[in-house]
Write an enzyme that holds these catalytic residues in place. Structure first.
Site, short mmCIF file in Angstrom:
data_model
loop_
_atom_site.label_atom_id
_atom_site.label_comp_id
_atom_site.label_asym_id
_atom_site.label_seq_id
_atom_site.Cartn_x
_atom_site.Cartn_y
_atom_site.Cartn_z
N LYS A 59 -6.85 4.75 -7.01
CA LYS A 59 -7.19 6.07 -7.54
C LYS A 59 -5.96 6.75 -8.17
O LYS A 59 -6.04 7.27 -9.27
CB LYS A 59 -7.72 6.99 -6.44
CG LYS A 59 -9.08 6.62 -5.92
CD LYS A 59 -9.61 7.68 -4.97
CE LYS A 59 -8.71 7.92 -3.77
NZ LYS A 59 -8.60 6.79 -2.83
N ARG B 162 -13.41 14.86 0.14
CA ARG B 162 -13.44 13.66 0.95
C ARG B 162 -14.47 13.71 2.07
O ARG B 162 -14.57 12.80 2.87
CB ARG B 162 -12.06 13.49 1.58
CG ARG B 162 -11.35 12.22 1.17
CD ARG B 162 -9.97 12.27 1.80
NE ARG B 162 -9.33 11.01 1.80
CZ ARG B 162 -8.42 10.65 0.89
NH1 ARG B 162 -8.12 11.44 -0.11
NH2 ARG B 162 -7.83 9.50 1.01
N ARG C 101 2.07 -1.79 -1.51
CA ARG C 101 2.27 -0.58 -2.32
C ARG C 101 3.60 0.10 -1.98
O ARG C 101 3.97 0.23 -0.82
CB ARG C 101 1.11 0.38 -2.03
CG ARG C 101 1.30 1.77 -2.62
CD ARG C 101 0.03 2.49 -2.81
NE ARG C 101 -0.61 2.96 -1.60
CZ ARG C 101 -1.78 3.57 -1.58
NH1 ARG C 101 -2.43 3.78 -2.70
NH2 ARG C 101 -2.31 3.97 -0.43
N ARG D 175 4.56 4.08 2.31
CA ARG D 175 3.97 5.21 3.02
C ARG D 175 3.75 4.84 4.48
O ARG D 175 3.30 3.74 4.78
CB ARG D 175 2.63 5.58 2.38
CG ARG D 175 2.76 6.49 1.20
CD ARG D 175 1.49 6.63 0.43
NE ARG D 175 0.28 6.82 1.25
CZ ARG D 175 -0.92 7.04 0.73
NH1 ARG D 175 -1.08 7.09 -0.58
NH2 ARG D 175 -1.97 7.21 1.51
N ARG E 204 -8.32 4.42 8.09
CA ARG E 204 -8.65 5.16 6.87
C ARG E 204 -9.93 4.61 6.24
O ARG E 204 -10.74 5.37 5.70
CB ARG E 204 -7.48 5.11 5.88
CG ARG E 204 -6.36 6.06 6.28
CD ARG E 204 -5.02 5.69 5.67
NE ARG E 204 -5.02 5.69 4.23
CZ ARG E 204 -4.13 5.02 3.50
NH1 ARG E 204 -3.20 4.29 4.08
NH2 ARG E 204 -4.19 5.07 2.20
P1 ADP Z 1 -5.57 7.16 -0.05
O1 ADP Z 1 -6.65 7.58 -0.99
O2 ADP Z 1 -4.85 5.93 -0.48
O3 ADP Z 1 -6.03 7.09 1.38
P2 ADP Z 1 -4.23 9.74 -0.37
O4 ADP Z 1 -2.86 9.83 -0.90
O5 ADP Z 1 -5.34 10.26 -1.24
O6 ADP Z 1 -4.42 8.22 0.00
O7 ADP Z 1 -4.36 10.50 1.04
C1 ADP Z 1 -3.47 10.24 2.09
C2 ADP Z 1 -3.92 10.98 3.34
O8 ADP Z 1 -3.90 12.42 3.08
C3 ADP Z 1 -5.35 10.73 3.80
O9 ADP Z 1 -5.45 9.56 4.61
C4 ADP Z 1 -5.64 12.01 4.60
O10 ADP Z 1 -5.01 11.98 5.86
C5 ADP Z 1 -4.97 13.08 3.76
N1 ADP Z 1 -5.90 13.63 2.77
C6 ADP Z 1 -5.87 13.44 1.42
N2 ADP Z 1 -6.88 14.10 0.83
C7 ADP Z 1 -7.59 14.69 1.82
C8 ADP Z 1 -8.77 15.49 1.87
N3 ADP Z 1 -9.45 15.82 0.77
N4 ADP Z 1 -9.20 15.94 3.08
C9 ADP Z 1 -8.54 15.65 4.19
N5 ADP Z 1 -7.44 14.88 4.23
C10 ADP Z 1 -6.96 14.40 3.07
#
Ligand code: ADP
Length: 225
Positions: free
Chosen positions: A13, A88, A127, A161, A172
């Site tokens: 993404k 999400r 990554r 990360r 996740r």
């Molecule tokens: P990925 O899509 O690879 O899991 P992101 O960088 O989008 O990684 O998100 C990393 C972390 O940040 C998520 O696992 C979550 O803990 C938190 N996070 C991101 N976006 C949201 C959201 N909309 N609501 C709640 N937590 C979020």
């Protein structure tokens, strides 16, 4: 245009969002990046977010929705924006619909990136992100930097990360299945979703996305076709 990018962790993404946003000349807004900035700066919000992200859990809705609400008041979003990682869960989707309705706007399109889970784990394990700019994303096998552990774009140090370790990735993925997948259904009911295969080269996925949005393909040099 208000565009949403949905897909499991590791679908690419962030990689696609940066390119799509540049192509469409709209800001790329990633809740993950916003949280990582807060975590790096050691803010109170960052400390709260960190306890959830490191465990592979969602950050509580009131925090996440607050962050997005604030971001969407900035003037660069007036002509549209691309949301990556938000909403999400269904509560966040309803909150977004309300925020947009307030400014007489709505979600225009949703791209749902699809990828088998075994590929997700392989992608995420390799990554690497740049410490200076989280939009600079590399992969040790698929898009390695020219110099080990160094960002090609700005020379920043690359790192893995904390939540990209395998156990956290599995958590996740589980959260994605139970909480985020229903968000796709929410927008499907409004006829807004196009599902795209996220397998293959970055450029191929980008072209599929642009075609789905009604734009021409982009050649490797980056000019529109
Ligand atoms: P990925 O899509 O690879 O899991 P992101 O960088 O989008 O990684 O998100 C990393 C972390 O940040 C998520 O696992 C979550 O803990 C938190 N996070 C991101 N976006 C949201 C959201 N909309 N609501 C709640 N937590 C979020």
């Amino acid at each position: 245009m208000c565009l949403l990018l949905i897909g499991p962790p590791g679908a690419g993404k962030g990689t696609q969002a940066v390119r799509l946003a540049a192509h469409l000349s709209i800001p790329h807004i990633s809740t993950g990046d916003l949280f990582r900035e807060h975590i790096d700066q050691g803010t109170e919000l960052g400390q709260n977010a960190h306890t959830h992200t490191r465990a592979g859990l969602l950050v509580p809705d009131e925090v996440t929705i607050g962050v997005i609400k604030e971001r969407l008041t900035r003037p660069d979003t007036e002509r549209g924006f691309l949301l990556d990682g938000f909403p999400r869960n269904l509560a966040q989707a309803h909150a977004l619909d309300d925020i947009l309705a307030y400014s007489e706007s709505r979600v225009d399109a949703v791209l749902d990136l699809e990828i088998p889970e075994d590929q997700v784990v392989r992608r995420i394990a390799g990554r690497r992100l740049c410490r200076r700019n989280h939009e600079h994303i590399f992969h040790v096998d698929y898009s390695p930097p020219e110099v080990d552990e160094t960002c090609d774009v700005c020379g920043g140090e690359l790192y893995q990360r904390e939540d990209d370790r395998e156990r956290t990735v599995r958590k996740r993925l589980e959260v994605y299945r139970t909480e985020t997948a229903p968000v796709v259904g929410h927008y499907q009911a409004q006829g807004l979703v196009t599902t795209i295969s996220a397998c293959g080269q970055v450029q191929d996925v980008l072209n599929r996305s642009l075609v789905a949005l009604g734009y021409g393909q982009v050649d490797v040099a980056g000019t529109s076709g």
